[in-house]
Structure formats: C-alpha cells, structure tokens
Design an enzyme around this catalytic site. Structure first.
Site, PDB file in Angstrom:
ATOM      1  N   ILE A   1       0.885  -1.372   0.017  1.00  0.00           N
ATOM      2  CA  ILE A   1      -0.056   0.049   0.057  1.00  0.00           C
ATOM      3  C   ILE A   1       0.972   1.128  -0.147  1.00  0.00           C
ATOM      4  O   ILE A   1       0.618   2.331  -0.921  1.00  0.00           O
ATOM      5  CB  ILE A   1      -1.004   0.098   1.337  1.00  0.00           C
ATOM      6  CG1 ILE A   1      -2.126  -1.121   1.001  1.00  0.00           C
ATOM      7  CG2 ILE A   1      -1.562   1.398   1.300  1.00  0.00           C
ATOM      8  CD1 ILE A   1      -2.728  -1.251   2.239  1.00  0.00           C
TER       9      ILE A   1
ATOM     10  N   THR B   1      -4.414   5.637   7.390  1.00  0.00           N
ATOM     11  CA  THR B   1      -5.241   4.502   7.057  1.00  0.00           C
ATOM     12  C   THR B   1      -4.643   3.026   7.047  1.00  0.00           C
ATOM     13  O   THR B   1      -5.176   2.018   6.771  1.00  0.00           O
ATOM     14  CB  THR B   1      -5.433   4.586   5.333  1.00  0.00           C
ATOM     15  OG1 THR B   1      -4.048   4.354   4.750  1.00  0.00           O
ATOM     16  CG2 THR B   1      -5.956   5.802   4.760  1.00  0.00           C
TER      17      THR B   1
ATOM     18  N   ARG C   1      -3.620   1.340  11.135  1.00  0.00           N
ATOM     19  CA  ARG C   1      -4.422   1.017  12.136  1.00  0.00           C
ATOM     20  C   ARG C   1      -4.518   1.899  13.162  1.00  0.00           C
ATOM     21  O   ARG C   1      -3.711   2.572  13.346  1.00  0.00           O
ATOM     22  CB  ARG C   1      -3.824  -0.425  12.761  1.00  0.00           C
ATOM     23  CG  ARG C   1      -4.037  -1.627  12.020  1.00  0.00           C
ATOM     24  CD  ARG C   1      -5.467  -2.070  12.026  1.00  0.00           C
ATOM     25  NE  ARG C   1      -5.668  -3.360  11.375  1.00  0.00           N
ATOM     26  CZ  ARG C   1      -6.079  -3.343  10.144  1.00  0.00           C
ATOM     27  NH1 ARG C   1      -6.395  -2.485   9.252  1.00  0.00           N
ATOM     28  NH2 ARG C   1      -6.120  -4.610   9.451  1.00  0.00           N
TER      29      ARG C   1
ATOM     30  N   ASP D   1      -8.712   6.954   8.793  1.00  0.00           N
ATOM     31  CA  ASP D   1      -9.702   6.035   8.261  1.00  0.00           C
ATOM     32  C   ASP D   1      -9.698   4.859   9.501  1.00  0.00           C
ATOM     33  O   ASP D   1     -10.448   3.983   9.133  1.00  0.00           O
ATOM     34  CB  ASP D   1      -9.348   5.267   6.939  1.00  0.00           C
ATOM     35  CG  ASP D   1     -10.127   4.178   6.385  1.00  0.00           C
ATOM     36  OD1 ASP D   1     -11.320   4.854   6.439  1.00  0.00           O
ATOM     37  OD2 ASP D   1     -10.012   3.349   6.273  1.00  0.00           O
TER      38      ASP D   1
ATOM     39  N   GLU E   1     -12.115   1.667  17.326  1.00  0.00           N
ATOM     40  CA  GLU E   1     -13.396   1.751  16.745  1.00  0.00           C
ATOM     41  C   GLU E   1     -14.072   0.555  16.670  1.00  0.00           C
ATOM     42  O   GLU E   1     -15.328   0.238  16.093  1.00  0.00           O
ATOM     43  CB  GLU E   1     -12.754   1.689  15.058  1.00  0.00           C
ATOM     44  CG  GLU E   1     -11.914   0.380  14.630  1.00  0.00           C
ATOM     45  CD  GLU E   1     -11.341   0.433  13.258  1.00  0.00           C
ATOM     46  OE1 GLU E   1     -10.738   1.447  12.821  1.00  0.00           O
ATOM     47  OE2 GLU E   1     -11.368  -0.406  12.540  1.00  0.00           O
TER      48      GLU E   1
ATOM     49  N   HIS F   1     -13.371   3.250   8.354  1.00  0.00           N
ATOM     50  CA  HIS F   1     -12.481   2.242   8.066  1.00  0.00           C
ATOM     51  C   HIS F   1     -13.229   1.773   6.693  1.00  0.00           C
ATOM     52  O   HIS F   1     -13.521   0.498   6.478  1.00  0.00           O
ATOM     53  CB  HIS F   1     -12.507   1.080   8.923  1.00  0.00           C
ATOM     54  CG  HIS F   1     -11.326  -0.077   8.654  1.00  0.00           C
ATOM     55  ND1 HIS F   1     -10.616  -0.299  10.030  1.00  0.00           N
ATOM     56  CD2 HIS F   1     -10.737  -0.486   7.948  1.00  0.00           C
ATOM     57  CE1 HIS F   1      -9.696  -0.994   9.640  1.00  0.00           C
ATOM     58  NE2 HIS F   1      -9.754  -1.179   8.364  1.00  0.00           N
ATOM     59  N   GLN F   2     -12.991   2.424   5.758  1.00  0.00           N
ATOM     60  CA  GLN F   2     -13.526   2.332   4.544  1.00  0.00           C
ATOM     61  C   GLN F   2     -12.730   2.264   3.286  1.00  0.00           C
ATOM     62  O   GLN F   2     -13.029   2.080   2.327  1.00  0.00           O
ATOM     63  CB  GLN F   2     -14.776   3.457   4.047  1.00  0.00           C
ATOM     64  CG  GLN F   2     -14.392   4.929   3.526  1.00  0.00           C
ATOM     65  CD  GLN F   2     -15.251   5.595   3.142  1.00  0.00           C
ATOM     66  OE1 GLN F   2     -16.537   6.207   4.057  1.00  0.00           O
ATOM     67  NE2 GLN F   2     -15.441   5.901   1.826  1.00  0.00           N
ATOM     68  N   ALA F   3     -11.403   2.466   3.754  1.00  0.00           N
ATOM     69  CA  ALA F   3     -10.486   2.638   2.693  1.00  0.00           C
ATOM     70  C   ALA F   3     -10.238   1.314   1.656  1.00  0.00           C
ATOM     71  O   ALA F   3      -9.958   1.381   0.523  1.00  0.00           O
ATOM     72  CB  ALA F   3      -8.733   2.866   3.381  1.00  0.00           C
ATOM     73  N   PHE F   4     -10.667   0.124   2.330  1.00  0.00           N
ATOM     74  CA  PHE F   4     -10.560  -1.168   1.342  1.00  0.00           C
ATOM     75  C   PHE F   4     -11.664  -1.186   0.649  1.00  0.00           C
ATOM     76  O   PHE F   4     -12.032  -2.281  -0.217  1.00  0.00           O
ATOM     77  CB  PHE F   4     -10.548  -2.173   2.523  1.00  0.00           C
ATOM     78  CG  PHE F   4     -11.989  -2.451   3.068  1.00  0.00           C
ATOM     79  CD1 PHE F   4     -12.236  -1.749   4.078  1.00  0.00           C
ATOM     80  CD2 PHE F   4     -12.927  -3.546   2.501  1.00  0.00           C
ATOM     81  CE1 PHE F   4     -13.482  -1.977   4.898  1.00  0.00           C
ATOM     82  CE2 PHE F   4     -14.179  -3.581   3.314  1.00  0.00           C
ATOM     83  CZ  PHE F   4     -14.658  -3.010   4.262  1.00  0.00           C
TER      84      PHE F   4
HETATM   85  P1  NAD Z   1       2.739  -5.000   3.802  1.00  0.00           P
HETATM   86  O1  NAD Z   1       2.970  -6.101   4.579  1.00  0.00           O
HETATM   87  O2  NAD Z   1       2.919  -4.875   2.135  1.00  0.00           O
HETATM   88  O3  NAD Z   1       3.795  -3.688   4.017  1.00  0.00           O
HETATM   89  C1  NAD Z   1       4.021  -3.120   5.397  1.00  0.00           C
HETATM   90  C2  NAD Z   1       5.220  -2.562   5.283  1.00  0.00           C
HETATM   91  O4  NAD Z   1       5.452  -1.959   6.762  1.00  0.00           O
HETATM   92  C3  NAD Z   1       6.368  -3.624   4.960  1.00  0.00           C
HETATM   93  O5  NAD Z   1       7.090  -2.886   4.013  1.00  0.00           O
HETATM   94  C4  NAD Z   1       7.019  -3.682   6.570  1.00  0.00           C
HETATM   95  O6  NAD Z   1       8.463  -3.912   6.174  1.00  0.00           O
HETATM   96  C5  NAD Z   1       6.673  -2.192   7.000  1.00  0.00           C
HETATM   97  N1  NAD Z   1       7.111  -2.135   8.534  1.00  0.00           N
HETATM   98  C6  NAD Z   1       7.123  -3.108   9.269  1.00  0.00           C
HETATM   99  N2  NAD Z   1       7.231  -2.557  10.528  1.00  0.00           N
HETATM  100  C7  NAD Z   1       7.621  -1.355  10.430  1.00  0.00           C
HETATM  101  C8  NAD Z   1       7.786  -0.217  11.182  1.00  0.00           C
HETATM  102  N3  NAD Z   1       8.038  -0.254  12.657  1.00  0.00           N
HETATM  103  N4  NAD Z   1       8.043   0.988  10.760  1.00  0.00           N
HETATM  104  C9  NAD Z   1       7.939   1.223   9.511  1.00  0.00           C
HETATM  105  N5  NAD Z   1       7.598   0.287   8.587  1.00  0.00           N
HETATM  106  C10 NAD Z   1       7.309  -0.854   8.762  1.00  0.00           C
HETATM  107  O7  NAD Z   1       1.199  -4.608   4.006  1.00  0.00           O
HETATM  108  P2  NAD Z   1       0.208  -3.313   3.308  1.00  0.00           P
HETATM  109  O8  NAD Z   1      -0.614  -4.512   2.571  1.00  0.00           O
HETATM  110  O9  NAD Z   1       0.956  -2.519   2.549  1.00  0.00           O
HETATM  111  O10 NAD Z   1      -0.790  -2.984   4.351  1.00  0.00           O
HETATM  112  C11 NAD Z   1      -0.128  -2.000   5.342  1.00  0.00           C
HETATM  113  C12 NAD Z   1      -1.281  -1.784   6.527  1.00  0.00           C
HETATM  114  O11 NAD Z   1      -2.378  -1.419   5.902  1.00  0.00           O
HETATM  115  C13 NAD Z   1      -1.813  -3.435   6.877  1.00  0.00           C
HETATM  116  O12 NAD Z   1      -0.941  -3.980   8.115  1.00  0.00           O
HETATM  117  C14 NAD Z   1      -3.216  -2.822   7.596  1.00  0.00           C
HETATM  118  O13 NAD Z   1      -2.972  -2.435   8.911  1.00  0.00           O
HETATM  119  C15 NAD Z   1      -3.272  -1.555   6.969  1.00  0.00           C
HETATM  120  N6  NAD Z   1      -4.462  -1.585   5.859  1.00  0.00           N
HETATM  121  C16 NAD Z   1      -5.831  -0.952   6.112  1.00  0.00           C
HETATM  122  C17 NAD Z   1      -6.860  -1.029   5.659  1.00  0.00           C
HETATM  123  C18 NAD Z   1      -8.053   0.092   5.466  1.00  0.00           C
HETATM  124  O14 NAD Z   1      -9.280  -0.446   4.961  1.00  0.00           O
HETATM  125  N7  NAD Z   1      -7.689   1.149   6.192  1.00  0.00           N
HETATM  126  C19 NAD Z   1      -6.873  -2.101   4.416  1.00  0.00           C
HETATM  127  C20 NAD Z   1      -5.756  -2.976   4.353  1.00  0.00           C
HETATM  128  C21 NAD Z   1      -4.640  -2.743   5.025  1.00  0.00           C
END
Ligand code: NAD
Length: 327
Positions: free
Chosen positions: A155, A232, A234, A258, A263, A295-298
């Site tokens: 993301i 967006t 957690r 988000d 929540e 929490h609607q980003a997805f």
């Molecule tokens: P991903 O696993 O592809 O990427 C996460 C990145 O964070 C990795 O590159 C990892 O090395 C890095 N990371 C780990 N620890 C870290 C730290 N201490 N500091 C900085 N970076 C660190 O995951 P993704 O698919 O990109 O998703 C990221 C997050 O987005 C998910 O964990 C989830 O919590 C959140 N998310 C939110 C929604 C939403 O609807 N709002 C939907 C999907 C995911």
C-alpha cells in the site's frame, strides 16, 4: 464445509455470492460482530470467517475450538487482532488475504489529502447551504511538497507512486527499504528525520508491538508546524489523545483518519440516533481540519471481489490439506 461469516454486511454478501463459491462450501452470513456474546453462534462451524473488528482473543479462540472450529479465515490483510500463540496452541489454522487491492487503500489516503487540503468537506456543506463564499478554503499546491511514507510495502509503495505523480518529493521510513520506492526517487530516512522534514505524513505500516503509538506527543512535536497526518493503517499506530493536544495548539494542521484505536465498538454500525459515548472521538470530530472515515479505505468493488475470491480459495486449499496464506 459450513462457514460462518461474522460482521458480514450486505456488500460482503453481494461480493461472496458473485464469486465462484465451490459446492463444498456452505456460506452463512452473520451480521453480528464476533464477541464473547456471539461466539456460540459458531458452534459446529469448522470455518469461521472474520473481519478486522471481530474479537479473536484467547477466550474467544478457546470457545471456538471447543465448538468445533478448525479454521479462522480472515477477510483482511492485517492480523493484529488475532492471538496467534493461542490459535497455535489450540491447533486452529489462521489464513488471511495478504493482498486484495493496494490501490483501494492508497487511493483513499490520497482522497483524504485532497479533501483536507482543499477543504472539500466544508465546501460541500457550504454550497448546499447556499453559502458561496471562499474564506477559510485556501489550500496549497501539492507539487513540490515533501511527503513522508511510513511503511513502504504494497500500500505504501502504491501511495508513493501516486504522490510522485503529483510532483511531490518523497521520504520513506521502513526497516526493509523497497527498491521500487527508491526508484521513484524516495529517500529512506530514520523516522525522526522524516517527521521533521515532511509536510504530509501517511502511515502504511502494520500494527505490532514496535509500531503501537508510533505517533505520540513527542513525534507530533517533531513534525513541521501545521503539517498533515493521514492514518489508513491501524488506529493504535497513533496516540489519539496526543492528536487532540497537537490539534488544539495548531501544531498539527490537518488530520485524516480512516482508522481509530477504539473503532471496534463503533465502526460499521449506524449509531446516528444515539449519543456518542466516546469523548475522544467526539472531541476529534469538532475540529474543522479533521476528517474521519469509518474504516472504508478497503471498500471498492475490486477489493471486495478479491477478498471474497481469495477467502474462498483459502478455505478450499486448507480443506485439501495444502493451506495457503497462512498467518
Ligand atoms: P505490507 O506487509 O505489504 O507492508 C507493510 C510494510 O510495513 C512493510 O514494508 C514492512 O517492512 C513495513 N514495516 C514493518 N514494521 C515497520 C515499522 N516499525 N515502521 C515502518 N514500517 C514498518 O502491508 P500492506 O498491504 O501495505 O498493508 C499495510 C497496512 O495497512 C496493514 O498492516 C493494515 O494494517 C493496513 N490496512 C488498512 C486497510 C484499511 O481499510 N484502512 C486495508 C488494508 C490494510
């Protein structure tokens, strides 16, 4: 295989029923959230399909295992809400959807930036009220601004690509730098330096013991005065009362959320007829420079379709003894 989908909304039902449901999988949609009060509904269901605000703590997992559940199929990428050591001890498999649409979440983060910068939430209300004035609506050009991306996985990298398209300078922080993000011209820096230099900071890292309250009162005061923060990821990546302090003093200029630490009790439910009991959220919602989405980003058609299909594939593969996407 009887599968109970907790926290299922009409859009979940639509996306699962539009996907290719194998004959062996029998889907039962349950709107209630998984809690101690509702866990008994899962008795005799070998598969429980859960979403982000379902409670998968030790007491619930123990009750699920006792009722015959063998697989927890998460409809999310994040798994911070699952007590994994307990699941392992009970012999419960946990699978997830590691990637459904990084574009959905990244584009929502960008939507929050544009909305806050150009005050669209205020402009929308103003013109509907017959007020066509522009005072207080001045924005800034995004071109040339410095954007800090915290977490550059799927993301964060997609978000970085979009912001590069606006002509922004990119800074990044991630323990594992992503060559695709470096190729966009991003500079990886320690978090403190990123916070000091960026005018916009967007959080895309997972929630774990290292990232809980990554943004706190100290980090907020390291940021540039009146900078913008977008979360967006957690809710618990940020210390919410600290956000209120920084907004009151003007240190934080814009906030787009988000996700929210508390929540689980609120989001995905219509509580518009009830007094809001959460004083922290209530205070946040009073600021004109704060926008909260639930929490609607997805929530795009593409993401929902991919979540449904991957979840069905995860269940099928697990039943065949060749599990995929295990947590
Ligand atoms: P991903 O696993 O592809 O990427 C996460 C990145 O964070 C990795 O590159 C990892 O090395 C890095 N990371 C780990 N620890 C870290 C730290 N201490 N500091 C900085 N970076 C660190 O995951 P993704 O698919 O990109 O998703 C990221 C997050 O987005 C998910 O964990 C989830 O919590 C959140 N998310 C939110 C929604 C939403 O609807 N709002 C939907 C999907 C995911």
């Amino acid at each position: 295989m009887r599968t109970l989908l907790y926290s299922s909304q009409t859009y979940d039902r639509d996306s699962f029923l539009s996907a290719q449901v194998p004959a062996a999988i029998e889907l039962h949609f349950q709107p209630a959230r998984l809690t101690l009060d509702t866990v008994a509904l899962a008795d005799h269901y070998p598969v429980v399909c859960a979403f982000i605000n379902d409670d998968l703590s030790a007491p619930i997992l123990e009750r699920l295992a006792a009722g015959g559940t063998r697989l927890i199929a998460l409809r999310s990428a994040g798994f911070n809400h699952v007590d994994l050591p307990t699941a392992q001890r009970l012999g419960l498999s946990v699978v997830r959807v590691p990637s459904y649409s990084p574009h959905a979440v990244a584009e929502h983060a960008v939507a929050l930036i544009l909305l806050l910068n150009r005050h669209l939430h205020r402009a929308y209300n103003r013109t509907r009220d017959g007020d066509f004035t522009l005072h207080g609506l001045t924005g800034f050009d995004l071109v040339g601004k410095t954007v800090g991306v915290v977490g550059t996985g799927q993301i964060g990298a997609t978000f970085a690509r979009i912001m590069a398209g606006f002509g922004c300078q990119l800074l990044a922080y991630d323990p594992y730098p992503n060559p695709q993000v470096e190729a966009l011209g991003a500079r990886y820096l320690p978090l403190d330096q990123l916070l000091e230099q960026a005018q916009i900071v967007s959080l895309h890292c997972p929630l774990n013991e290292h990232t809980r309250h990554l943004i706190n009162i100290d980090s907020l005061y390291r940021m540039q005065r009146a900078a913008m923060l977008i979360n967006t990821g957690r809710g618990a990546l940020v210390d919410t009362p600290a956000l209120i302090e920084a907004l009151k003093s003007g240190q934080l200029g814009y906030l787009g959320l988000d996700v929210y630490e508390e929540e689980a009790q609120l989001f995905f439910e219509d509580r518009s007829d009830l007094p809001l009991q959460d004083d922290v959220l209530a205070r946040l919602l009073t600021f004109p420079n704060v926008v909260v989405t639930a929490h609607q980003a997805f929530l795009t058609r593409e993401a929902l379709g991919a979540i449904a299909q991957t979840t069905l594939d995860n269940i099928t593969q697990w039943a065949a003894g060749t599990p995929q996407n295990l947590v």
